[in-house]
Scaffold this motif. Structure first.
Motif, short mmCIF file in Angstrom:
data_model
loop_
_atom_site.label_atom_id
_atom_site.label_comp_id
_atom_site.label_asym_id
_atom_site.label_seq_id
_atom_site.Cartn_x
_atom_site.Cartn_y
_atom_site.Cartn_z
N LYS A 322 0.83 -1.22 0.00
CA LYS A 322 0.00 0.00 0.00
C LYS A 322 0.86 1.27 0.00
CE LYS A 322 -1.01 0.37 4.93
NZ LYS A 322 -1.85 -0.15 6.01
N ASN A 323 2.08 1.15 0.45
CA ASN A 323 3.01 2.30 0.38
C ASN A 323 3.81 2.32 -0.93
OD1 ASN A 323 2.28 3.09 3.00
ND2 ASN A 323 3.70 1.57 3.85
N ASN A 324 3.59 1.34 -1.76
CA ASN A 324 4.29 1.24 -3.05
C ASN A 324 3.26 0.92 -4.14
OD1 ASN A 324 7.44 1.01 -2.35
ND2 ASN A 324 6.25 -0.06 -0.77
N PHE A 325 2.13 1.63 -4.08
CA PHE A 325 1.00 1.21 -4.90
C PHE A 325 1.21 1.42 -6.40
CE2 PHE A 325 -3.45 0.29 -5.83
CZ PHE A 325 -3.60 -0.82 -5.02
N HIS A 326 2.26 2.19 -6.74
CA HIS A 326 2.60 2.33 -8.17
C HIS A 326 2.83 0.96 -8.81
CE1 HIS A 326 6.94 1.55 -7.30
NE2 HIS A 326 6.64 2.14 -6.16
N LEU A 327 3.29 -0.01 -8.00
CA LEU A 327 3.54 -1.35 -8.54
C LEU A 327 2.25 -1.97 -9.08
CD1 LEU A 327 5.99 -2.66 -5.81
CD2 LEU A 327 6.52 -2.49 -8.26
N ILE A 328 1.15 -1.71 -8.38
CA ILE A 328 -0.15 -2.28 -8.80
C ILE A 328 -0.72 -1.45 -9.95
CG2 ILE A 328 -2.46 -2.94 -8.02
CD1 ILE A 328 0.01 -4.42 -6.70
N ASP A 329 -0.68 -0.12 -9.80
CA ASP A 329 -1.20 0.75 -10.86
C ASP A 329 -0.46 0.49 -12.18
OD1 ASP A 329 -3.02 1.92 -9.18
OD2 ASP A 329 -1.67 3.54 -8.57
N ASN A 330 0.85 0.36 -12.10
CA ASN A 330 1.62 0.15 -13.33
C ASN A 330 1.40 -1.25 -13.91
OD1 ASN A 330 2.69 2.73 -13.44
ND2 ASN A 330 4.40 2.22 -12.10
N ALA A 331 1.21 -2.23 -13.05
CA ALA A 331 0.93 -3.58 -13.56
C ALA A 331 -0.41 -3.58 -14.30
CB ALA A 331 0.93 -4.59 -12.42
N LYS A 332 -1.41 -2.87 -13.70
CA LYS A 332 -2.71 -2.77 -14.37
C LYS A 332 -2.56 -2.10 -15.73
CE LYS A 332 -5.41 -1.09 -10.84
NZ LYS A 332 -6.55 -0.55 -10.19
N TYR A 333 -1.82 -0.99 -15.72
CA TYR A 333 -1.62 -0.23 -16.95
C TYR A 333 -0.90 -1.10 -18.00
CZ TYR A 333 0.79 2.83 -20.21
OH TYR A 333 1.28 3.39 -21.36
N ALA A 334 0.14 -1.81 -17.57
CA ALA A 334 0.91 -2.64 -18.52
C ALA A 334 0.02 -3.71 -19.13
CB ALA A 334 2.11 -3.28 -17.80
N MET A 335 -0.83 -4.31 -18.31
CA MET A 335 -1.70 -5.36 -18.84
C MET A 335 -2.72 -4.78 -19.81
SD MET A 335 -2.19 -8.05 -15.80
CE MET A 335 -0.78 -9.01 -15.26
N GLN A 336 -3.35 -3.68 -19.38
CA GLN A 336 -4.37 -3.09 -20.26
C GLN A 336 -3.77 -2.64 -21.58
OE1 GLN A 336 -5.70 -0.34 -17.32
NE2 GLN A 336 -7.60 -1.45 -16.91
N SER A 337 -2.53 -2.14 -21.54
CA SER A 337 -1.96 -1.62 -22.79
C SER A 337 -1.57 -2.74 -23.76
CB SER A 337 -0.80 -0.67 -22.51
OG SER A 337 0.20 -1.37 -21.83
N VAL A 338 -1.54 -4.01 -23.29
CA VAL A 338 -1.33 -5.10 -24.25
C VAL A 338 -2.61 -5.94 -24.40
CG1 VAL A 338 1.15 -5.16 -23.76
CG2 VAL A 338 -0.36 -6.77 -22.59
N GLY A 339 -3.72 -5.35 -23.96
CA GLY A 339 -5.03 -5.99 -24.23
C GLY A 339 -5.45 -7.05 -23.23
N ILE A 340 -4.86 -7.01 -22.04
CA ILE A 340 -5.26 -7.99 -21.02
C ILE A 340 -6.09 -7.28 -19.95
CG2 ILE A 340 -4.45 -9.59 -19.24
CD1 ILE A 340 -1.79 -9.75 -20.74
N VAL A 389 5.32 -11.81 -21.79
CA VAL A 389 6.59 -11.17 -22.19
C VAL A 389 6.31 -9.69 -22.49
CG1 VAL A 389 8.43 -11.14 -23.91
CG2 VAL A 389 7.49 -13.34 -23.13
N GLU A 390 5.20 -9.44 -23.20
CA GLU A 390 4.84 -8.05 -23.51
C GLU A 390 4.58 -7.24 -22.24
OE1 GLU A 390 1.72 -7.49 -26.49
OE2 GLU A 390 2.17 -9.49 -27.28
N VAL A 391 3.92 -7.87 -21.26
CA VAL A 391 3.64 -7.16 -20.00
C VAL A 391 4.94 -6.80 -19.29
CG1 VAL A 391 2.64 -7.42 -17.67
CG2 VAL A 391 1.35 -8.19 -19.68
N ILE A 392 5.87 -7.74 -19.24
CA ILE A 392 7.16 -7.49 -18.58
C ILE A 392 7.88 -6.34 -19.28
CG2 ILE A 392 9.46 -8.47 -18.12
CD1 ILE A 392 7.97 -11.23 -17.79
N LEU A 393 7.89 -6.38 -20.61
CA LEU A 393 8.58 -5.32 -21.36
C LEU A 393 7.89 -3.97 -21.16
CD1 LEU A 393 9.44 -7.27 -24.63
CD2 LEU A 393 11.03 -6.54 -22.84
N LYS A 394 6.57 -3.98 -21.06
CA LYS A 394 5.85 -2.74 -20.83
C LYS A 394 6.19 -2.16 -19.46
CE LYS A 394 3.12 -0.70 -23.13
NZ LYS A 394 3.50 0.49 -23.98
N LEU A 395 6.31 -3.02 -18.45
CA LEU A 395 6.68 -2.54 -17.12
C LEU A 395 8.09 -1.97 -17.11
CD1 LEU A 395 5.04 -5.34 -14.97
CD2 LEU A 395 4.59 -2.89 -14.76
#
Ligand SMILES: [Zn+2]
Length: 402
Positions: A322-340, A389-395
């Motif tokens: 909860k003090n590093n919530f960018h990790l969750i926000d960015n994971a969501k963003y990375a997934m959405q940006s590759v269509g997941i 692989v795409e999600v990892i590269l997006k992150l």
């Protein structure tokens, strides 16, 4: 090489871990894959090392200066629950309905409702005699493929990217010998989850309870008012734990007590329980309830008849995340940006990332794309491997800019 090609190669390694072993890795066969991963990283030109416990660490240095240092972690061992020897992956062009494996074992639509999402797609399944090992060789293959893409395309901008492959996650020792001090990452992700899109950062708080019951044995013919049968006494204790707080009666955020192992007779009996709850307040109350119950029973039956020892195993990483919530926000963003579609659900278990988070490396868990882990019905859709692989590269891309 694609993540699928790598995955099909890695699942051929027998890497079952063994809880009964004292060594690290618990089985020498895990070292064969760990050493080969180390060599594969070196052959890509990546700065990698393998330590005396078999942990493989690698670093791809930043080409954009000083940015966040992100890591990706996966484990090479497979669960001892089902054989991981002679895994024979089978490619299925999925047309719908139940999947019948070579030996007749079925993956049914009713047990795995997500199957219908994969009509028209290729699935990687087992021949029905072993597990597949997508947990977590899918994570290993996805990370390795992302690494290869990064190092062979120097035009891709990235900060420092750290990689670790660990042994013995399945037997709860994946982070025991993790060299966090020298690792170098600020935060990162384990890639060890299930269905494509899962992002996990809430896990159980976990403790183990070791209960000893001391009875008094005497010939049953002359036992009146003397015998204290530890078996009866144990049943009395067990009956005081709420039946609605057992694993088979709980789901979601509901915690449980589970009797795990029992041995003994009239004179003495010992039982192991596990205690689980996502909520720290409730977790603490569950442990206190056990101690209060033992105190109550000892008042009734005599001091020292019941002895309880409770030991915490791991904690819910959400406190740290909860003090590093960018990790969750960015994971969501990375997934959405590759269509997941991101799926955020509480884990009813623990992860290596939970331990690492408390030791200073915030580390939520990402999907691998696999299903039905630890069993013969384990499978993974081929395209999920490449999507991750795409999600990892997006992150990596996101953290090259912050
Ligand atoms: Zn795993």
């Amino acid at each position: 090489m694609t993540a699928k090609e790598r995955f099909l190669r890695y699942v051929k390694y027998d890497t079952t871990s063994d809880e009964g072993s004292e060594t690290c890795p618990s089985t020498a066969k895990q070292l064969i894959l760990l050493k080969d991963l180390h060599s594969e990283l070196l052959s890509m030109g990546v700065d990698a090392e393998i330590d005396e416990n078999g942990y493989v660490y690698a670093k791809i240095p930043s080409n954009v200066g000083d940015k966040s240092k992100i890591c990706f972690i996966a484990h090479v061992d497979t669960s001892p629950a089902v054989s991981g020897k002679d895994v024979n992956p089978v490619l299925v062009d999925y047309k719908g309905g139940d999947v019948v494996l070579k030996n007749g074992v079925k993956i049914t639509e009713s047990d795995t409702p997500d199957l219908k999402k994969y009509v028209g797609k290729e699935l990687i399944v087992t021949d029905g005699s072993t597990l597949l090992g997508a947990d977590d060789k899918a994570g290993v293959a996805e990370i390795m493929t992302a690494v290869e893409i990064l190092v062979s395309n120097p035009q891709i901008k990235h900060g420092d990217v750290f990689i670790a492959f660990t042994p013995d996650e399945e037997i709860g020792r994946g982070t025991d010998k993790f060299n966090l001090k020298d690792f170098g990452a600020d935060f990162g992700y384990t890639v060890d989850g299930g269905a494509l899109g899962e992002i996990e950062y809430e896990n159980f708080n976990a403790a183990s309870l070791s209960l000893t019951v001391n009875g008094v044995s005497i010939h049953p013919g002359s036992a009146k008012n003397i015998m204290k049968n530890a078996v009866d006494l144990f049943c009395e204790f067990h009956a005081l734990l709420p039946e609605v707080m057992r694993p088979n009666a709980t789901e979601g955020y509901e915690g449980f007590y589970m009797a795990d192992e029992i041995s003994g007779s009239i004179e003495s009996l010992s039982c192991k329980y596990i205690i689980r709850n996502h909520d720290m307040r409730k977790f603490t109350a569950m442990k206190q309830y056990v101690l209060d119950t033992v105190e109550f029973l000892n008042k009734k039956h005599g001091e020292g008849v019941f002895i309880a020892q409770i030991k915490d195993s791991y904690y819910n990483m959400s406190e740290i995340i909860k003090n590093n919530f960018h990790l969750i926000d960015n994971a969501k963003y990375a997934m959405q940006s590759v269509g997941i579609e991101p799926i955020i659900i509480p884990i009813r278990g623990g992860t290596d990332g939970a331990r690492l988070s408390y030791e200073g490396l915030p580390c939520p868990n990402l999907s691998t794309g696999g299903y039905n882990f630890h069993g013969r019905r384990e499978f993974i859709p081929s395209f999920a491997l490449e999507k991750m692989v795409e999600v990892i590269l997006k992150l990596v891309d996101v953290y090259s800019k912050d």
